[in-house]
Design an enzyme around this catalytic site. Sequence first.
Site, PDB file in Angstrom:
ATOM      1  N   SER A   1       0.838  -1.207   0.000  1.00 13.34           N
ATOM      2  CA  SER A   1       0.000   0.000   0.000  1.00 13.34           C
ATOM      3  C   SER A   1       0.869   1.251   0.000  1.00 13.34           C
ATOM      4  O   SER A   1       0.622   2.195  -0.758  1.00 13.34           O
ATOM      5  CB  SER A   1      -0.921   0.020   1.226  1.00 13.34           C
ATOM      6  OG  SER A   1      -1.733  -1.129   1.237  1.00 13.34           O
TER       7      SER A   1
ATOM      8  N   ASN B   1      -5.337  -9.343  -7.735  1.00 18.07           N
ATOM      9  CA  ASN B   1      -5.348 -10.088  -6.480  1.00 18.07           C
ATOM     10  C   ASN B   1      -6.593 -10.942  -6.283  1.00 18.07           C
ATOM     11  O   ASN B   1      -6.563 -11.928  -5.566  1.00 18.07           O
ATOM     12  CB  ASN B   1      -5.176  -9.138  -5.286  1.00 18.07           C
ATOM     13  CG  ASN B   1      -6.073  -7.927  -5.363  1.00 18.07           C
ATOM     14  OD1 ASN B   1      -6.046  -7.185  -6.341  1.00 18.07           O
ATOM     15  ND2 ASN B   1      -6.884  -7.730  -4.358  1.00 18.07           N
TER      16      ASN B   1
ATOM     17  N   GLY C   1       6.114  -7.783   1.336  1.00 14.30           N
ATOM     18  CA  GLY C   1       6.715  -8.962   1.945  1.00 14.30           C
ATOM     19  C   GLY C   1       5.741 -10.061   2.317  1.00 14.30           C
ATOM     20  O   GLY C   1       6.004 -11.240   2.086  1.00 14.30           O
ATOM     21  N   HIS C   2       4.605  -9.656   2.882  1.00 16.20           N
ATOM     22  CA  HIS C   2       3.756 -10.693   3.491  1.00 16.20           C
ATOM     23  C   HIS C   2       2.995 -11.563   2.493  1.00 16.20           C
ATOM     24  O   HIS C   2       2.363 -12.539   2.880  1.00 16.20           O
ATOM     25  CB  HIS C   2       2.808 -10.090   4.542  1.00 16.20           C
ATOM     26  CG  HIS C   2       1.641  -9.334   4.007  1.00 16.20           C
ATOM     27  ND1 HIS C   2       0.381  -9.880   3.947  1.00 16.20           N
ATOM     28  CD2 HIS C   2       1.533  -8.081   3.533  1.00 16.20           C
ATOM     29  CE1 HIS C   2      -0.460  -8.974   3.462  1.00 16.20           C
ATOM     30  NE2 HIS C   2       0.213  -7.876   3.211  1.00 16.20           N
TER      31      HIS C   2
ATOM     32  N   THR D   1      14.403   5.008  11.591  1.00 18.94           N
ATOM     33  CA  THR D   1      15.369   3.924  11.702  1.00 18.94           C
ATOM     34  C   THR D   1      14.848   2.683  10.971  1.00 18.94           C
ATOM     35  O   THR D   1      13.707   2.285  11.155  1.00 18.94           O
ATOM     36  CB  THR D   1      15.631   3.605  13.190  1.00 18.94           C
ATOM     37  OG1 THR D   1      16.030   4.820  13.818  1.00 18.94           O
ATOM     38  CG2 THR D   1      16.699   2.540  13.353  1.00 18.94           C
TER      39      THR D   1
ATOM     40  N   CYS E   1      -9.612  -7.097   2.033  1.00 12.71           N
ATOM     41  CA  CYS E   1      -9.942  -5.727   2.402  1.00 12.71           C
ATOM     42  C   CYS E   1     -11.421  -5.452   2.252  1.00 12.71           C
ATOM     43  O   CYS E   1     -11.985  -4.640   2.960  1.00 12.71           O
ATOM     44  CB  CYS E   1      -9.166  -4.748   1.526  1.00 12.71           C
ATOM     45  SG  CYS E   1      -7.527  -5.311   1.132  1.00 12.71           S
TER      46      CYS E   1
HETATM   47  C1  LIG Z   1      -1.912  -7.194  -0.661  1.00 15.08           C
HETATM   48  C2  LIG Z   1      -1.868  -6.254  -1.795  1.00 15.08           C
HETATM   49  C3  LIG Z   1      -1.518  -4.908  -1.623  1.00 15.08           C
HETATM   50  C4  LIG Z   1      -1.254  -4.319  -0.258  1.00 15.08           C
HETATM   51  O1  LIG Z   1      -0.038  -4.722   0.260  1.00 15.08           O
HETATM   52  P1  LIG Z   1       0.243  -4.480   1.832  1.00 15.08           P
HETATM   53  O2  LIG Z   1       1.651  -4.898   2.015  1.00 15.08           O
HETATM   54  O3  LIG Z   1      -0.740  -5.333   2.567  1.00 15.08           O
HETATM   55  O4  LIG Z   1       0.029  -3.027   2.073  1.00 15.08           O
HETATM   56  C5  LIG Z   1      -1.454  -4.091  -2.723  1.00 15.08           C
HETATM   57  N1  LIG Z   1      -1.720  -4.572  -3.958  1.00 15.08           N
HETATM   58  C6  LIG Z   1      -2.054  -5.846  -4.174  1.00 15.08           C
HETATM   59  C7  LIG Z   1      -2.313  -6.319  -5.557  1.00 15.08           C
HETATM   60  C8  LIG Z   1      -2.155  -6.738  -3.109  1.00 15.08           C
HETATM   61  O5  LIG Z   1      -2.502  -7.994  -3.322  1.00 15.08           O
END
Ligand SMILES: *Cc1c(COP(=O)(O)O)cnc(C)c1O
Length: 395
Positions: free
Chosen positions: A74, A154, A203-204, A240, A327
């Site tokens: 984001s 997504n 990352g996640h 930091t 979301c």
């Molecule tokens: C999950 C996602 C995001 C948001 O990423 P975050 O690290 O959760 O802020 C943005 N764009 C797409 C296509 C996503 O799947």
Amino acid sequence: MEKRFVYADNAATTPVSKAVLDEMMPYFTEKFGNASSIYALGRNAQRDLEDARERVAKTIGASASEIYFTSGGSESDNWAIRSVCERLAAKGKKHIITSVFEHHAVLHVCQALEKQGFEVTYLPVYENGLVKAEDVEKAIREDTALVTIMYANNEIGTVQPIAEIGKICREKKVLFHTDAVQAVGHVEIDVNEQNIDMLSVSGHKINAQKGVGALYVRKGIALTNLIYGGAQERNKRAGTENLPAIMGFAKAMEIACTDIEKRAEKTAKQRDRLISEILKISHTRLNGDPVKRLPGTVNISIEGIEGESLLLMLDMNGICASSGSACTSGSLDPSHVLLALGLKHEVAHGSLRLSISDDTTDEDIDYIIEVVPQVVNRLREMSPLWEKIVNGEKI
Ligand SMILES: *Cc1c(COP(=O)(O)O)cnc(C)c1O
């Protein structure tokens, strides 16, 4: 079949892998130095930080000086779009091109910019869930500041013609940003070959922790200051550095971008089995192109049921899935992505997204394939809507 736990929502988030956690651990304790400190502990942190930047850059064909660490997808999307628009507005360029089915981290920035006097062209996606490169070309104007089109969606997993769009933008001398959060680690990305000027990753979604990511910015493109303060991230984003998260993220990028083709082959096989088996249920449809899609993402609309009830019943059976993006679930509005494909509201409401990973086993797939039809039958038996559909009544 015995009940089991199957995590099939990797497009929402992923667990931190053992290798990533191992990479992170020393940076919480013995390697805890501040990268701005002068003594060896700090200098080592600085060296490892820059090493991580280099490692991340390599995975997408960039150079280290083009990588900025952020708090995730984001932030990267917001920073990229707002930077370019703020700078180019001063030169009279106040037009943005995007698509109707972007992530909200892009769409909501565009909407905010509209309020500030920008004009935004939202390109359509067709029934196959793809943006047409020629539509991008037609939409470009003298005053276009930026094209931002996501690499892979997504919710439905379709992979957009990014190299084609990149080529057009380069020829027309318009900057091109892509949200590659879902694509990275699943398709080969090379920012130079594909003419990408800015790219967001998180990352996640690739087995690193939540709250870390990166923005790639091609050399020569200036970013605006995101956070004022110290000199971190080349004076653009003070604070930091979150070294444990960044080191883990670098490891995750390396792992995700290794053997992509071989891993995708295994996952795509499992995905295609899910698709063909779930489509055997009557009144179902696959959302998005059957071929131009991520190896692990399936999205199927199932008529006569509510997505929310389906998810709850799947959860009772140990299966984690989604009916849209994480979301928007929790809100009762149907997904903007599915509506963009031309689905009717009631069909969009009954959609199931399954997103699998390298860790998904064939037994997990067997289990999903067994449980989903049972649950759908149960829900349809209770549904007045389904009764109308089978009786051929207009709904
Ligand atoms: C999950 C996602 C995001 C948001 O990423 P975050 O690290 O959760 O802020 C943005 N764009 C797409 C296509 C996503 O799947």
